[in-house]
Design an enzyme around this catalytic site. Structure first.
Site, PDB file in Angstrom:
ATOM      1  N   SER A  60     135.842  69.036  13.963  1.00 40.73           N
ATOM      2  CA  SER A  60     136.969  69.775  12.967  1.00 40.73           C
ATOM      3  C   SER A  60     138.211  69.234  12.905  1.00 40.73           C
ATOM      4  CB  SER A  60     136.947  71.216  13.742  1.00 40.73           C
ATOM      5  OG  SER A  60     135.626  71.839  13.996  1.00 40.73           O
ATOM      6  N   ASN A  98     141.447  70.451  11.731  1.00 44.97           N
ATOM      7  CA  ASN A  98     142.650  71.520  11.465  1.00 44.97           C
ATOM      8  C   ASN A  98     143.273  71.917  12.377  1.00 44.97           C
ATOM      9  OD1 ASN A  98     139.547  73.031  11.331  1.00 44.97           O
ATOM     10  ND2 ASN A  98     140.956  73.834  12.525  1.00 44.97           N
ATOM     11  N   MET A 154     138.159  72.800  16.831  1.00 43.92           N
ATOM     12  CA  MET A 154     137.050  73.534  16.642  1.00 43.92           C
ATOM     13  C   MET A 154     137.187  75.053  17.325  1.00 43.92           C
ATOM     14  SD  MET A 154     133.862  71.559  18.003  1.00 43.92           S
ATOM     15  CE  MET A 154     133.168  69.941  16.996  1.00 43.92           C
ATOM     16  N   THR A 214     132.331  80.065  18.789  1.00 47.78           N
ATOM     17  CA  THR A 214     131.642  81.288  19.216  1.00 47.78           C
ATOM     18  C   THR A 214     132.210  82.016  20.347  1.00 47.78           C
ATOM     19  OG1 THR A 214     129.737  80.382  18.210  1.00 47.78           O
ATOM     20  CG2 THR A 214     129.415  82.347  18.849  1.00 47.78           C
ATOM     21  N   ALA A 241     131.881  81.714  23.682  1.00 46.81           N
ATOM     22  CA  ALA A 241     131.285  81.906  25.064  1.00 46.81           C
ATOM     23  C   ALA A 241     131.841  81.086  25.854  1.00 46.81           C
ATOM     24  CB  ALA A 241     129.751  81.468  24.958  1.00 46.81           C
ATOM     25  N   HIS A 300     129.153  70.177  21.720  1.00 49.13           N
ATOM     26  CA  HIS A 300     129.458  70.170  23.389  1.00 49.13           C
ATOM     27  C   HIS A 300     129.493  68.913  23.617  1.00 49.13           C
ATOM     28  CE1 HIS A 300     128.350  74.705  23.856  1.00 49.13           C
ATOM     29  NE2 HIS A 300     129.193  74.549  22.932  1.00 49.13           N
ATOM     30  N   ASN A 354     136.808  68.276  26.080  1.00 39.11           N
ATOM     31  CA  ASN A 354     135.442  67.880  26.736  1.00 39.11           C
ATOM     32  C   ASN A 354     134.950  66.603  27.331  1.00 39.11           C
ATOM     33  OD1 ASN A 354     135.409  70.953  26.134  1.00 39.11           O
ATOM     34  ND2 ASN A 354     134.113  70.416  24.226  1.00 39.11           N
ATOM     35  N   THR A 368     134.138  74.747  26.702  1.00 34.27           N
ATOM     36  CA  THR A 368     135.496  74.903  26.533  1.00 34.27           C
ATOM     37  C   THR A 368     136.248  75.440  27.750  1.00 34.27           C
ATOM     38  OG1 THR A 368     135.053  75.068  24.349  1.00 34.27           O
ATOM     39  CG2 THR A 368     137.010  75.830  24.749  1.00 34.27           C
TER      40      THR A 368
END
Ligand code: FAD
Length: 504
Positions: free
Chosen positions: A108, A110, A114, A119, A121, A438, A472, A484
């Site tokens: 990503s 921006n 990411m 999401t 988790a 990941h 990561n 993360t």
């Protein structure tokens, strides 16, 4: 043009933002955090998933404007599609059965990286996923800070008879000799529960805290500069002295001098930037790993006390099972398991279960890949559209990984048997390598300055006094769990090291 600041951070994702927050809280130093990408929303770092549909779609199309995100003019029919908010390293990739070259590798570009698309988790690692050379008490305290910054909670979704039934059934089947913290349980999620039962997802805004507000940033000496690619870290005699920055909209190239430089530009582009800067330790870009992923749809036999009105949506799909975690547990279950109600699943399932009337959950099993130095980023002579060394991935699954995938498929059947059954049309499929998003290990930390790692346990590049890494890529272990939380915790440890060594 030159600028002088105390701390330069490259990359504004969860790792970069953690450095910014922790350092701004611990010192009055001036901090500049640059990102190659643009701001997508009005609130700095807000998770795009919180936005109403039109604003969300606008944010996704804004993300696609990044020069490397351009969709090829003649896409092949079976070309892989990037997940929303990401762009593929190789936009013409197809999902090969051998997974060679990690076809789904994506990134990503921006503000927030990411971390405005994720999401959320946030499980802690267990067993062999843990980093053995970091003192457990230090890691524990870093996890606690990371969980506070990310707003991690297990109460993101209200407990319902259905979600409790899922957890109870999994524990009946998989409890074996699991300790209490490794039993099936609600997934720790980075979010804030809301009265309507739909959580507000954390982006990097949560990590930044009050620093998400531009006026507060100005007052506290932090600047977040979008559309600014770091082309090169400038170094002299084991010191990073600053960087060459490139303003994408105007083409202006300028120098920034800094006392401390931190690179948190994801697991592919952190090695890329170090390589472009002539910092090329043997381990750079090697031991790259991604979590092989198996997904399936599971029909759930709702428990008899579940209220059909709150457990099953009008279209027959489950809408209140939340997200359940079945933790990695060796040797019987060497996978990270997550069961997600359909609207929280990061993967759009092509087929949806046809067992109408029963709740359906998406099951994802993530495997810990066998680590090998030959799984790596190859930097080519040619440059990409931004003038950075072009990257190609040498990557494949080993016989052990393939055997693990067979075991994962069998585990899907076991989960199905525990909960109700694998849904018709939702049988287990293996996703192309890279789909997990990941990526780890490519600039990993290690206990000693040898050829197997790039940085110290405090994420300082070996041989450099003031050059630190985040993200990561620093994770040195084979993990199945989402990374993360761990990389945010490692950034906390690194930022504390910076505070102690430079700003005490
Ligand atoms: P990133 O968030 O990737 O940020 C890196 C930033 O660096 C980018 O903004 C990029 O533009 C910038 N950059 C790169 N090169 C340069 C350069 N040379 N100069 C300037 N800037 C540069 N993880 C989990 O743990 N749990 C989940 O549930 C989960 N779900 C996910 C779902 C989706 C759809 C996605 C996309 C990701 C998900 N992830 C999840 C992964 C998670 O978002 C990443 O682990 C996390 O964002 C990594 O943080 P980072 O700061 O290291 O890198």
């Amino acid at each position: 043009m030159t600028h002088d600041i105390d701390i330069l951070i490259i990359g504004s994702g969860p790792a970069g933002s953690t450095f910014a927050r922790h350092l701004a809280d611990g010192t009055s130093a001036t901090i500049l955090m640059v990102d190659a990408g643009s701001a997508l929303g009005t609130v700095t770092g807000e998770n795009i998933r919180n936005l109403p549909t039109p604003a969300r779609e606008a944010a996704y199309s804004m993300a696609q404007k990044f020069p490397l995100a351009a969709v090829p003019a003649d896409p092949q029919a079976d070309v892989l599609q990037a997940r929303p908010g990401t762009h593929l390293l190789n936009p013409r990739a197809t999902g090969t059965p051998t997974h060679q070259g990690m076809p789904a590798a994506a990134m990503s570009s921006n503000i927030g990286g990411m971390g405005v698309h994720w999401t959320c988790a946030c499980p802690r690692p267990g067993g062999s996923e843990r980093i053995s050379f970091i003192e457990p008490a230090l890691m524990q305290s870093a996890f606690e800070t990371a969980e506070r910054y990310l707003h991690v909670t297990q109460q993101g979704f209200p407990a319902t008879p259905l979600s409790e039934g899922i957890i109870a059934a999994l524990n009946q089947r998989f409890a074996s000799d699991r300790s209490r913290e490794r039993l099936a349980q609600p997934m720790p999620l980075a979010c804030t529960p809301q009265p309507d039962g739909k959580p507000r997802w954390s982006g990097t805004d949560a990590i930044l805290g009050e620093l998400r507000d531009a006026d507060v940033r100005t007052r506290r000496g932090l600047e977040i500069r979008p559309d600014t690619l770091c082309r090169q870290i400038l170094t002299q005699d084991g010191e990073a002295c600053g960087a060459l920055l490139y303003h994408l909209p105007t083409g202006q190239l300028y120098r920034v001098n800094a006392r401390v430089v931190i690179v948190a530009a994801d697991a592919l582009r952190t090695p890329q930037l170090l390589y472009a800067s002539g910092i090329r330790p043997y381990a750079l870009g090697r031991w790259l790993n991604d979590q092989p992923q198996v997904i399936a749809l599971i029909d759930v036999d709702a428990p008899s006390n579940a209220d059909a009105k709150t457990s099953v949506a009008a279209d027959g799909r489950d809408n209140v099972s939340g997200v359940t975690w079945l933790p990695f547990h060796e040797p019987d279950f060497p996978f990270h398991g997550q069961l997600m109600q359909m609207d929280t699943s990061p993967i759009a399932f092509k087929q949806e279960g046809q067992n109408a009337g029963k709740p359906v959950v998406g099951l994802g099993l993530f495997l810990a890949k066998e680590l090998r130095e030959e799984d790596r980023i190859i930097f080519e002579e040619q440059t990409d559209a931004l003038g950075m060394p072009r990257m190609r991935l040498a990557y494949d699954l080993t016989p052990a990984d393939l055997a693990g995938l067979d075991r994962a498929r069998a585990a899907v059947d076991k989960v199905g048997a525990a909960l109700g059954g694998v849904a018709n049309g939702g049988e287990a499929i293996i996703l192309p390598a890279g789909t997990s998003l990941h990526y780890q290990g490519s600039h990993r930390i290690g206990p000693e300055d040898d050829d197997t790692c790039v940085a110290s346990p405090a994420s300082r590049v070996w041989g450099f006094n003031n050059l630190y890494l985040g993200g990561n890529g620093v994770i040195p272990t084979a993990t199945g769990c989402n990374p993360t939380l761990t990389s945010v915790a490692l950034a906390v440890i690194a930022a504390d090291d910076i505070l102690r060594r430079f700003f005490a």
